[in-house]
Structure formats: C-alpha cells, structure tokens
Design a protein around this motif. Structure first.
Motif, short mmCIF file in Angstrom:
data_model
loop_
_atom_site.label_atom_id
_atom_site.label_comp_id
_atom_site.label_asym_id
_atom_site.label_seq_id
_atom_site.Cartn_x
_atom_site.Cartn_y
_atom_site.Cartn_z
N MET A 1 47.40 22.71 31.39
CA MET A 1 46.07 22.29 31.75
C MET A 1 46.07 20.78 31.97
SD MET A 1 42.36 22.70 29.78
CE MET A 1 43.06 22.81 28.19
N ALA A 2 45.39 20.34 33.01
CA ALA A 2 45.30 18.92 33.32
C ALA A 2 44.38 18.23 32.32
CB ALA A 2 44.77 18.72 34.74
N GLU A 3 44.70 16.98 32.03
CA GLU A 3 43.88 16.22 31.10
C GLU A 3 42.61 15.74 31.77
OE1 GLU A 3 45.83 13.07 29.02
OE2 GLU A 3 46.77 14.50 27.67
N VAL A 4 41.65 15.42 30.95
CA VAL A 4 40.37 14.90 31.40
C VAL A 4 40.60 13.60 32.15
CG1 VAL A 4 38.18 13.98 30.55
CG2 VAL A 4 39.23 15.96 29.43
N ASP A 5 39.81 13.39 33.20
CA ASP A 5 39.87 12.14 33.95
C ASP A 5 39.28 11.03 33.08
OD1 ASP A 5 40.30 10.44 36.11
OD2 ASP A 5 38.27 10.78 36.89
N LEU A 6 40.08 10.06 32.74
CA LEU A 6 39.67 8.98 31.85
C LEU A 6 39.60 7.65 32.56
CD1 LEU A 6 41.88 9.69 28.72
CD2 LEU A 6 39.43 10.07 28.91
N ASN A 7 38.79 6.77 32.01
CA ASN A 7 38.77 5.38 32.45
C ASN A 7 40.20 4.85 32.35
OD1 ASN A 7 38.77 2.44 31.55
ND2 ASN A 7 36.69 2.66 32.32
N PRO A 8 40.67 4.11 33.34
CA PRO A 8 42.06 3.61 33.31
C PRO A 8 42.39 2.79 32.06
CG PRO A 8 41.12 3.30 35.49
CD PRO A 8 40.00 3.77 34.61
N ALA A 9 41.45 2.03 31.54
CA ALA A 9 41.72 1.24 30.33
C ALA A 9 41.99 2.15 29.14
CB ALA A 9 40.54 0.31 30.04
N ILE A 10 41.24 3.23 29.03
CA ILE A 10 41.45 4.18 27.92
C ILE A 10 42.77 4.93 28.13
CG2 ILE A 10 40.52 6.21 26.74
CD1 ILE A 10 38.94 3.56 26.31
N ARG A 11 43.03 5.35 29.34
CA ARG A 11 44.29 6.04 29.65
C ARG A 11 45.48 5.17 29.25
NH1 ARG A 11 45.78 10.63 29.88
NH2 ARG A 11 44.10 11.22 31.25
N GLU A 12 45.41 3.88 29.56
CA GLU A 12 46.50 2.97 29.22
C GLU A 12 46.70 2.89 27.70
OE1 GLU A 12 47.47 -1.77 29.63
OE2 GLU A 12 46.38 -0.80 31.27
N ARG A 13 45.62 2.85 26.94
CA ARG A 13 45.72 2.79 25.48
C ARG A 13 46.39 4.05 24.93
NH1 ARG A 13 39.79 0.31 23.86
NH2 ARG A 13 39.61 -1.00 25.69
N ILE A 14 46.02 5.19 25.48
CA ILE A 14 46.61 6.46 25.04
C ILE A 14 48.09 6.50 25.40
CG2 ILE A 14 46.57 8.95 25.43
CD1 ILE A 14 43.47 8.59 25.82
N ASP A 15 48.42 6.05 26.58
CA ASP A 15 49.83 6.03 27.00
C ASP A 15 50.68 5.14 26.09
OD1 ASP A 15 49.27 7.80 29.05
OD2 ASP A 15 49.22 6.25 30.62
N VAL A 16 50.13 4.01 25.67
CA VAL A 16 50.85 3.12 24.75
C VAL A 16 51.18 3.88 23.47
CG1 VAL A 16 50.59 1.09 23.25
CG2 VAL A 16 49.99 0.94 25.68
N LEU A 17 50.21 4.60 22.93
CA LEU A 17 50.46 5.36 21.69
C LEU A 17 51.48 6.47 21.92
CD1 LEU A 17 46.88 5.65 20.20
CD2 LEU A 17 48.73 4.14 19.51
#
Length: 135
Positions: A1-17
């Motif tokens: 399942m595809a992930e929810v479309d997120l604000n790029p700033a939030i997506r970046e924070r999640i990717d860091v983790l």
C-alpha cells in the motif's frame, strides 16, 4: 500500500529516522485529521494545569531526552505523534520518540502532539519550547 501524501518537510523528517533504523509508521489521513480535531476539542476538557512541564529553551539535547524518558510512560509503548499544522501523523515507540524528538520537532516552528491510541494522556511540545504532559 502506498503511503499517505505528506508535506515534504515531514517526509524528510521521517526518512531521517528510517535511515537510522527507527520504525515509523505514517498514519492514514482520516485517522490523523480525526485525532488532531479530537485533541483540539478535548484540550479544553483536560486539566488547565499540566501534570508536568519542562521549559526546554535553555536545555541541551541530553537533558531533554532524560526528561522525556523519566515520564511515566513505557519506552516500548506505541505512541501517535501529530503535527497539527501539517495534518500529519506517525506511529512509533515512545522510547524512539524520546531519543529522536529533535528529528521530529523544530523549536520556534512546530507544535507537536504525542498521545497513546486511547488518548488517555497528551504530551504537547509547543513552538515556544515548552513541553507539557497532561494525564
């Protein structure tokens, strides 16, 4: 399942983790919006005085993590973390949140709500660098 479309700033924070092998689940939009609305509405029904507060403005990262980890919450407990201004949310373990709070919350820019699945408590990290726990 595809992930929810997120604000790029939030997506970046999640990717860091995730790049640090922290398990983070993006929450569905309907759950996030409903939870944020519920928190905002319920906030007035919570005690006016928080159970615990911490002014982080002059504290270092290690001291903030120490304060978070001494809260009466299990490090293994799954928590929901919400950015109300972005209508975004993630699920993760509280211990991971505590150790990586600074990848999720930026002082002067973010308000963050952290709670459990039942909403039995609320940890609010506000943009003025005050952390408040409501039980």
């Amino acid at each position: 399942m595809a992930e929810v479309d997120l604000n790029p700033a939030i997506r970046e924070r999640i990717d860091v983790l995730r790049n640090q092998n922290v398990l983070v689940d993006v929450l569905e939009s309907e759950l996030t919006t409903g939870a944020i609305d519920g928190i905002r509405q319920g906030f007035g029904r919570r005690p006016r005085n928080p159970t615990r507060t911490f002014d982080t403005s002059d504290e270092d990262r290690a001291r903030i993590i120490e304060w978070l980890l001494q809260l009466p919450l299990s490090g293994e407990q799954r928590v929901l973390v919400f950015w109300p201004q972005y209508l975004a949310g993630v699920g993760m373990r509280f211990g991971d949140f505590a150790r990586h709070y600074d990848n999720l919350w930026f002082p002067s820019a973010d308000d963050l709500f952290v709670t459990d699945d039942r909403g039995s408590w609320l940890l609010r990290l506000d943009h003025e660098e005050i952390f408040a726990l409501y039980c």
